[in-house]
Design a protein around this motif. Sequence first.
Motif, PDB file in Angstrom:
ATOM      1  N   VAL A 226       4.172  11.771   5.367  1.00  0.00           N
ATOM      2  CA  VAL A 226       3.810  13.190   5.442  1.00  0.00           C
ATOM      3  C   VAL A 226       3.433  13.557   6.873  1.00  0.00           C
ATOM      4  CG1 VAL A 226       2.097  14.899   4.726  1.00  0.00           C
ATOM      5  CG2 VAL A 226       3.106  13.362   3.037  1.00  0.00           C
ATOM      6  N   ALA A 227       2.659  12.714   7.529  1.00  0.00           N
ATOM      7  CA  ALA A 227       2.245  13.004   8.899  1.00  0.00           C
ATOM      8  C   ALA A 227       3.436  13.020   9.856  1.00  0.00           C
ATOM      9  CB  ALA A 227       1.214  11.975   9.354  1.00  0.00           C
TER      10      ALA A 227
ATOM     11  N   MET B 176      -7.966  -1.787   4.965  1.00  0.00           N
ATOM     12  CA  MET B 176      -6.785  -1.455   4.170  1.00  0.00           C
ATOM     13  C   MET B 176      -6.370   0.004   4.328  1.00  0.00           C
ATOM     14  SD  MET B 176      -5.500  -4.053   2.761  1.00  0.00           S
ATOM     15  CE  MET B 176      -4.357  -3.186   1.692  1.00  0.00           C
ATOM     16  N   GLY B 177      -7.275   0.851   4.805  1.00  0.00           N
ATOM     17  CA  GLY B 177      -6.963   2.262   4.958  1.00  0.00           C
ATOM     18  C   GLY B 177      -6.380   2.636   6.303  1.00  0.00           C
TER      19      GLY B 177
ATOM     20  N   ASN C 257       0.840  -1.195   0.000  1.00  0.00           N
ATOM     21  CA  ASN C 257       0.000   0.000   0.000  1.00  0.00           C
ATOM     22  C   ASN C 257       0.878   1.249   0.000  1.00  0.00           C
ATOM     23  OD1 ASN C 257      -2.015   1.938   0.362  1.00  0.00           O
ATOM     24  ND2 ASN C 257      -3.199   0.639   1.770  1.00  0.00           N
ATOM     25  N   PRO C 258       1.478   1.587  -1.132  1.00  0.00           N
ATOM     26  CA  PRO C 258       2.372   2.760  -1.168  1.00  0.00           C
ATOM     27  C   PRO C 258       1.669   4.063  -0.839  1.00  0.00           C
ATOM     28  CG  PRO C 258       1.929   1.939  -3.386  1.00  0.00           C
ATOM     29  CD  PRO C 258       1.403   0.908  -2.434  1.00  0.00           C
ATOM     30  N   GLY C 259       0.385   4.172  -1.162  1.00  0.00           N
ATOM     31  CA  GLY C 259      -0.337   5.394  -0.838  1.00  0.00           C
ATOM     32  C   GLY C 259      -0.426   5.616   0.663  1.00  0.00           C
ATOM     33  N   LEU C 260      -0.664   4.537   1.405  1.00  0.00           N
ATOM     34  CA  LEU C 260      -0.720   4.647   2.858  1.00  0.00           C
ATOM     35  C   LEU C 260       0.653   4.978   3.424  1.00  0.00           C
ATOM     36  CD1 LEU C 260      -2.469   4.406   5.360  1.00  0.00           C
ATOM     37  CD2 LEU C 260      -2.033   1.944   5.375  1.00  0.00           C
TER      38      LEU C 260
END
Length: 377
Positions: free
Chosen positions: A124-125, A152-153, A115-118
Motif C-alpha cells: 500500500v505504501a 516483527m513489525g 508476515n502477510p500483513g506487513l
Amino acid sequence: MVAILGCCDSTNPVRRDGGLPGSVPAPSPGALRAEDQLPRQRRSLTSEDRSAIAVGVTCGCSYAQIGAMIGRDKSVVCREVTRNRGPDGSYWAPVAHRAAHERRRRPKPVKLAANPGLCRRIEVAMDEGWSPGLIAAMLRHEHPGTSAAARMGRVSHETIYQALYVQTRGNLRADLHRQLSLKRSARKSRGSTGRGGSHTYDHALTISQRPAQVADRAVPGHWEGDLILGRGNRSAIGTLVERSTRFVILLHLPGRRHDAPSVAQAMITEMSKLPAHLRRSITWDRGSELADYVDIQLNLQAPVYFCDPHSPWQRGSNENTNRLLRFWFEKGTDLSTHTPDDLARIAATLNARPRPTLDLKTPTQALHELLANPPAA
C-alpha cells in the motif's frame, strides 16, 4: 576451561588470581602483550570461549580482560555479551552458544514470507509512491524497542529490496518494482556504469580537493552536472544545477551527439552567459563525455572537480534534480526529439517550482536575488 583474570573475593569459586580451582594461574596483562602473545585470529567463538566469557562476566571482569584471556579483541566480547544477554542481564554460555548456532543456519527464514500483513502494508505504501527507505523509517518509528513484537513489525529497506528483486525472498507483488522511481526489474551494481576511460582523469582535480565552502553551500556559483541518457544511450541531455539556489540549466546536444567536444561546447556556450561570480566551479561524474574538461576550465575560468569512481551520490543536488527531470524525459525515450526551446521551457518550469530547501522560494527567485546583489554573492 580458559582461565579468567579475576576480581572476586575468596568466597567466589573463581580464584583471586583469576583462575578456576585447579587451573593454571592467569598471566598478567603485561605478559599478554609480550612478543610471544598469539596473533589475533578471525574465528568463531567456541563453547569454551563462551564459558570463559560467562565466568568473566560473573566475577565482574572487564571486556578487555576477558578478551585478553581468550585471545580476542574486547569489541568481540562486548558484541557477544550484548547480543546474547538475557532479559535479566545475565549471560549463560550454553544458551548463547545455541543462539549463535541458530543464527548461522542457512538459508535464514525471511521475515516477509511469514508476515502477510506487513507485506500488504508495504505494498500500500509503495503504491502511494513511498520509497523502501521511507517505509523502513516509518516502521521503525511505529514499532520502537527491542521486543519480539516490535522486531516483527518492522523491516529494513534492504529486506524490501531483496523481496522485490530476489525470488523466494518474500511475498510482495511481482510487479511492485514498477512503483520504484527508476522502475528497474533488476538491481544494478554501482560499479557497472561502463563509462569513462581508466586514465582520462589521472591528472584532474578530485572532489577531495574541492574547497570546504562548496560543501556547505554558503557561497553561490558552484555547479554539479551530468547527462540524462535516452533509449539505448544513443541520445542525451546535459544538466547543470547550482548548489545553493538549485537553479537548473539544460544543455541541448543536437544530432544525438554527446561526445566530449559536443558536451564541452554546449557547456561553455550556456555557462558563459553567467557572471563570473556565479561560475566558480563545476563538479561532474567520471564519464567520458567530459574528457575535454581542460577546455572547459580555460574558457569558463572555473575549475572542474570529478567525483570518486562510481560515486554519483557525491553530486547529490544533480542526482535529485535528474530524478525530477525524468518527469519530462522518461527513461527509454529518444531525447533527441526535444528542441532547444523545449529544454528552455522545461528548465523554466522546474526553476519556477517552490523548494522547501529554499524556504519555498523558487530557484529563479533565489538566482535573481544573487544577480541583483553581486557583493552579497
